[in-house]
Design a protein around this motif. Structure first.
Motif, mmCIF file in Angstrom:
data_model
loop_
_atom_site.group_PDB
_atom_site.id
_atom_site.type_symbol
_atom_site.label_atom_id
_atom_site.label_comp_id
_atom_site.label_asym_id
_atom_site.label_seq_id
_atom_site.Cartn_x
_atom_site.Cartn_y
_atom_site.Cartn_z
ATOM 1 N N ALA A 57 -11.396 18.866 30.861
ATOM 2 C CA ALA A 57 -11.293 19.265 29.453
ATOM 3 C C ALA A 57 -12.619 19.038 28.732
ATOM 4 O O ALA A 57 -13.121 19.921 28.024
ATOM 5 C CB ALA A 57 -10.168 18.485 28.780
ATOM 6 N N LYS A 58 -13.202 17.857 28.898
ATOM 7 C CA LYS A 58 -14.468 17.550 28.225
ATOM 8 C C LYS A 58 -15.581 18.490 28.687
ATOM 9 O O LYS A 58 -16.377 18.977 27.874
ATOM 10 C CB LYS A 58 -14.864 16.098 28.499
ATOM 11 C CG LYS A 58 -13.901 15.069 27.915
ATOM 12 C CD LYS A 58 -14.266 13.663 28.381
ATOM 13 C CE LYS A 58 -13.235 12.647 27.918
ATOM 14 N NZ LYS A 58 -13.519 11.281 28.453
ATOM 15 N N ALA A 59 -15.643 18.733 29.986
ATOM 16 C CA ALA A 59 -16.708 19.584 30.526
ATOM 17 C C ALA A 59 -16.621 21.005 30.001
ATOM 18 O O ALA A 59 -17.637 21.641 29.694
ATOM 19 C CB ALA A 59 -16.642 19.589 32.057
ATOM 20 N N MET A 60 -15.392 21.527 29.855
ATOM 21 C CA MET A 60 -15.238 22.906 29.398
ATOM 22 C C MET A 60 -15.526 23.029 27.907
ATOM 23 O O MET A 60 -16.028 24.063 27.451
ATOM 24 C CB MET A 60 -13.825 23.403 29.713
ATOM 25 C CG MET A 60 -13.687 24.903 29.702
ATOM 26 S SD MET A 60 -14.742 25.724 30.924
ATOM 27 C CE MET A 60 -15.428 27.056 29.922
ATOM 28 N N VAL A 61 -15.242 21.994 27.135
ATOM 29 C CA VAL A 61 -15.593 22.006 25.707
ATOM 30 C C VAL A 61 -17.114 22.064 25.544
ATOM 31 O O VAL A 61 -17.630 22.799 24.685
ATOM 32 C CB VAL A 61 -14.999 20.777 24.993
ATOM 33 C CG1 VAL A 61 -15.581 20.638 23.593
ATOM 34 C CG2 VAL A 61 -13.484 20.880 24.914
ATOM 35 N N VAL A 62 -17.824 21.296 26.368
ATOM 36 C CA VAL A 62 -19.292 21.335 26.341
ATOM 37 C C VAL A 62 -19.788 22.732 26.694
ATOM 38 O O VAL A 62 -20.704 23.279 26.061
ATOM 39 C CB VAL A 62 -19.871 20.286 27.307
ATOM 40 C CG1 VAL A 62 -21.383 20.477 27.476
ATOM 41 C CG2 VAL A 62 -19.580 18.879 26.807
ATOM 42 N N THR A 63 -19.196 23.335 27.712
ATOM 43 C CA THR A 63 -19.591 24.677 28.126
ATOM 44 C C THR A 63 -19.383 25.697 27.014
ATOM 45 O O THR A 63 -20.246 26.549 26.766
ATOM 46 C CB THR A 63 -18.785 25.098 29.376
ATOM 47 O OG1 THR A 63 -19.009 24.151 30.421
ATOM 48 C CG2 THR A 63 -19.194 26.481 29.853
ATOM 49 N N LEU A 64 -18.249 25.618 26.343
ATOM 50 C CA LEU A 64 -17.964 26.524 25.226
ATOM 51 C C LEU A 64 -19.000 26.355 24.117
ATOM 52 O O LEU A 64 -19.469 27.342 23.531
ATOM 53 C CB LEU A 64 -16.564 26.257 24.683
ATOM 54 C CG LEU A 64 -16.165 27.000 23.404
ATOM 55 C CD1 LEU A 64 -16.195 28.515 23.615
ATOM 56 C CD2 LEU A 64 -14.771 26.552 22.945
ATOM 57 N N ALA A 65 -19.381 25.101 23.831
ATOM 58 C CA ALA A 65 -20.351 24.838 22.771
ATOM 59 C C ALA A 65 -21.715 25.446 23.089
ATOM 60 O O ALA A 65 -22.449 25.861 22.183
ATOM 61 C CB ALA A 65 -20.484 23.324 22.551
ATOM 62 N N VAL A 66 -22.055 25.522 24.368
ATOM 63 C CA VAL A 66 -23.327 26.141 24.763
ATOM 64 C C VAL A 66 -23.230 27.662 24.713
ATOM 65 O O VAL A 66 -24.142 28.348 24.243
ATOM 66 C CB VAL A 66 -23.733 25.680 26.176
ATOM 67 C CG1 VAL A 66 -24.965 26.441 26.665
ATOM 68 C CG2 VAL A 66 -23.999 24.173 26.189
#
Length: 469
Positions: free
Chosen positions: A411-420
């Motif tokens: 979950a955390k990793a995909m939120v970071v990806t979305l932010a980029v």
């Protein structure tokens, strides 16, 4: 229920004594050729049938795209928007399959088949409840959903029609997800393959008959998919209910079990919402580039999804195998099979990319005869082709961490990806580059995912053993 294959032979009884890790002396040396061959057999046994079942989902959409594409560009553009919305409504609940696979596989590794199936039944009941809730939201709000995507006046009516009709099949789609997770966790990917073949065949026939034979247009395509999905859900329920009765697992809804299933799925829900947000942003940007761009984007997205599901077949095998090894207290076996699956992912990605480049003159005309759409499509499609090896690594590692029950990190990793990804994609209409630039932004998204997943698997923090995480 189909028998549960293990390292020493099929059958629910043999799984209690001879699963991986239950006899530490039975595991071969991790670096040996024998070990690699053993992992290859495990991966192939699960991944090959899983591939057939997984590609059925994008094939459903590809059939719709091919049939509707010959009705006209506005209809295809409408399908692009509606299909993205519908996929979002269903795919945010993909944890019904993924979390169930991991949890059931751990129980299988620990030798408790009754508890494994009972846990799966909780997921199926949760699927029915969530499906009813999604219908209640989608039917009245369909015009609003289509409008926020920036659909043109010519494509919006088609998008609304397709979305409203298809939403009726959402409960069936969610039941299919949950029941598929049960069978995957039991190391059975063959039954989902058979059901998927039947569903795909029915969908193809119904689409042609209802769209052209009956003359229902885009509405006929939606009804055909709904009927096929309910047929698939019924087939799954027959298999799972028989298995539950055979192993003495209760069929009744259990409020505590349903709540536990929902709680375990929350991190994967966040992960999937973030991923769906990426795809929705991409479609929204394409829609603002024009009807030809969004129509081309829909074709590329259909092919990208097909290749993603093909690569995900290895990830599905990973979910089931990793969960089983960790449930049997064999972290070294889990690490070994993870390493082997990454190698498979890279090779498969290269093969898919080459296939797309070589076959492009054959399949592009199947989707559209509009030269504007074809000209827009080709350069963006080449971007997708050359980046498939990255996709292979991403899908495999995603599956490994899901099989380990490592949802919070995903979950955390995909939120970071979305932010980029989001600011880069939204700037495409400003700085130009069209659909090709948008798909380079998608490539950036996949690169960020690969980095975050690689760092996690290198850390070893996902190697948590036991019947439950």
């Amino acid at each position: 229920m189909t028998q549960v294959p293990t390292a020493s032979g099929p059958g629910p009884d043999s799984g209690r004594d001879s699963g991986p890790g239950n006899r530490p002396d039975s595991r071969p040396d991790t670096g040996s050729k024998a070990s690699r061959r053993r992992h290859d057999r495990e991966i192939i046994a699960l991944a090959v049938p899983a591939f057939g079942a997984l590609v059925a989902e994008p094939l459903f959409l590809m059939v719709d795209s091919a049939v509707i594409g010959h009705l006209g560009t506005p209809q295809l553009a409408g399908l692009a928007i509606a299909a993205t919305l519908l996929a979002t409504a269903v795919s945010v609940f993909v944890f019904l399959a993924y979390a169930t696979t991991a949890a059931v596989a751990r129980r299988v590794g620990a030798g408790d088949l009754q508890a494994a199936i009972r846990q799966g039944m909780d997921g199926i009941w949760l699927a029915l409840l969530l499906g009813a809730a999604v219908i209640a939201v989608t039917l009245p709000l369909a015009p609003w959903f289509v409008d926020i995507f920036g659909a043109s006046d010519t494509s919006a009516p088609y998008a609304i029609t397709y979305l409203r009709i298809s939403s009726i099949g959402i409960p069936a789609m969610l039941v299919v997800l949950a029941a598929t997770g049960v069978l995957r966790g039991l190391q059975d990917t063959r039954t989902p393959l058979y059901v998927a073949i039947g569903g795909f065949g029915a969908n193809a026939v119904l689409n042609v008959v209802l769209v052209y034979g009956v003359g229902l247009g885009i509405a006929g395509s939606a009804w055909g998919t709904v009927i096929a999905q309910f047929g698939m859900a019924a087939a799954y329920l027959v298999v799972v209910v028989r298995g539950a009765r055979r192993h003495g697992a209760s069929l009744r809804p259990d409020s505590a079990g349903i709540r536990a299933s929902a709680h375990a799925g929350v991190p994967l829900l966040v992960r999937t919402l973030s991923l769906r947000a990426v795809l929705m942003i991409a479609t929204a940007v394409a829609a603002r580039l024009g009807d030809a761009d969004v129509a081309a984007h829909q074709i590329i997205l259909s092919l990208w999804s097909l290749m993603a599901f093909a690569l995900d077949a290895i990830a599905i095998a990973g979910q089931a195998i990793i969960g089983r090894y960790l449930g049997a207290n064999d972290p070294q076996g889990a690490k070994d099979v993870c390493r082997r699956m990454v190698q498979w992912g890279v090779v498969s990605g290269v093969g898919l990319g080459v296939l797309v480049v070589l076959a492009r003159p054959l399949f592009i005309p199947l989707f559209t005869g509009d030269q504007r759409v074809q000209d827009t499509l080709l350069p963006a499609l080449l971007v997708v082709a050359v980046t498939q090896p990255v996709a292979g690594i991403v899908f495999v590692l995603d599956g490994v961490l899901m099989g380990a029950g490592d949802g919070p990190y995903l979950a955390k990793a995909m939120v970071v990806t979305l932010a980029v990804f989001a600011p880069v994609a939204l700037l495409v209409p400003v700085f130009g580059g069209g659909l090709t630039a948008l798909w380079w932004a998608m490539t950036l998204m996949m690169a960020v995912r690969m980095l975050t997943l690689w760092l996690r698997t290198r850390s070893g923090h996902w190697l948590v053993t036991g019947a439950t995480r």
